[in-house]
Design an enzyme around this catalytic site. Structure first.
Site, PDB file in Angstrom:
ATOM      1  N   PRO A   1       0.810  -1.224   0.000  1.00 31.11           N
ATOM      2  CA  PRO A   1       0.000   0.000   0.000  1.00 31.11           C
ATOM      3  C   PRO A   1       0.837   1.266   0.000  1.00 31.11           C
ATOM      4  O   PRO A   1       0.824   2.016   0.963  1.00 31.11           O
ATOM      5  CB  PRO A   1      -0.814  -0.122   1.280  1.00 31.11           C
ATOM      6  CG  PRO A   1       0.044  -0.947   2.197  1.00 31.11           C
ATOM      7  CD  PRO A   1       0.837  -1.871   1.330  1.00 31.11           C
ATOM      8  N   CYS A   2       1.551   1.539  -1.066  1.00 34.09           N
ATOM      9  CA  CYS A   2       2.440   2.697  -1.071  1.00 34.09           C
ATOM     10  C   CYS A   2       1.663   4.002  -1.065  1.00 34.09           C
ATOM     11  O   CYS A   2       2.242   5.064  -0.904  1.00 34.09           O
ATOM     12  CB  CYS A   2       3.400   2.645  -2.239  1.00 34.09           C
ATOM     13  SG  CYS A   2       2.816   1.722  -3.626  1.00 34.09           S
ATOM     14  N   HIS A   3       0.365   3.951  -1.240  1.00 33.44           N
ATOM     15  CA  HIS A   3      -0.423   5.186  -1.218  1.00 33.44           C
ATOM     16  C   HIS A   3      -0.706   5.634   0.207  1.00 33.44           C
ATOM     17  O   HIS A   3      -1.208   6.720   0.429  1.00 33.44           O
ATOM     18  CB  HIS A   3      -1.732   4.975  -1.970  1.00 33.44           C
ATOM     19  CG  HIS A   3      -2.519   3.809  -1.508  1.00 33.44           C
ATOM     20  ND1 HIS A   3      -2.319   2.532  -1.978  1.00 33.44           N
ATOM     21  CD2 HIS A   3      -3.501   3.729  -0.584  1.00 33.44           C
ATOM     22  CE1 HIS A   3      -3.162   1.715  -1.361  1.00 33.44           C
ATOM     23  NE2 HIS A   3      -3.879   2.420  -0.501  1.00 33.44           N
TER      24      HIS A   3
END
Length: 108
Positions: free
Chosen positions: A55-57
């Site tokens: 989940p790099c967001h």
DNA sequence: ATGATGATTGGGG
DNA sequence: CCCCAATCATCAT
């Protein structure tokens, strides 16, 4: 795409511990990794290697501004990041600022 | 191996 | 708000 470096693997592993509905900052991530350079963390997320498994967001800047996404700090990609976060329950102003500081995850 | 770069940060003008 | 130095994993020579 090149093989993930050990450092990247550690970043991804740590990032995955951030629950849905929360965000963290480059600085906090770096600290949790024992790394003194938040920029190095940004480097690891630059290509979004295992999306959406990682989940790099959920990673924003320390001043609670939106940060970057998919290799960019502004532009349509960023708009998408904002939508994603909102859909996860994060409250953001239209210019991409986190409104509720209680939604930042403190690594334990 | 060496030098440049970046999805940062914190401090200062 | 804009500018600058510190820090460190990657990348290009």
């Amino acid at each position: 795409m090149p093989l993930p470096t050990p450092f990247q693997n550690r970043v991804y592993a740590t990032l995955c511990t951030v629950p849905r509905g929360y965000v963290t900052t480059y600085g906090r991530l770096a600290a949790a990794l024992g790394c003194g350079s938040p920029r190095a963390v940004g480097m690891a997320l630059r290509h979004n290697p295992f999306a959406p498994r990682v989940p790099c967001h959920r990673v924003i800047a320390a001043d609670l501004s939106i940060g970057g996404f998919n290799g960019q700090t502004s532009g349509p990609e960023i708009a998408r990041k904002i939508n994603l976060l909102r859909s996860e329950g994060i409250t953001l102003s239209d210019d991409g600022h986190l409104l509720d500081p209680a939604q930042v995850w403190d690594f334990e």
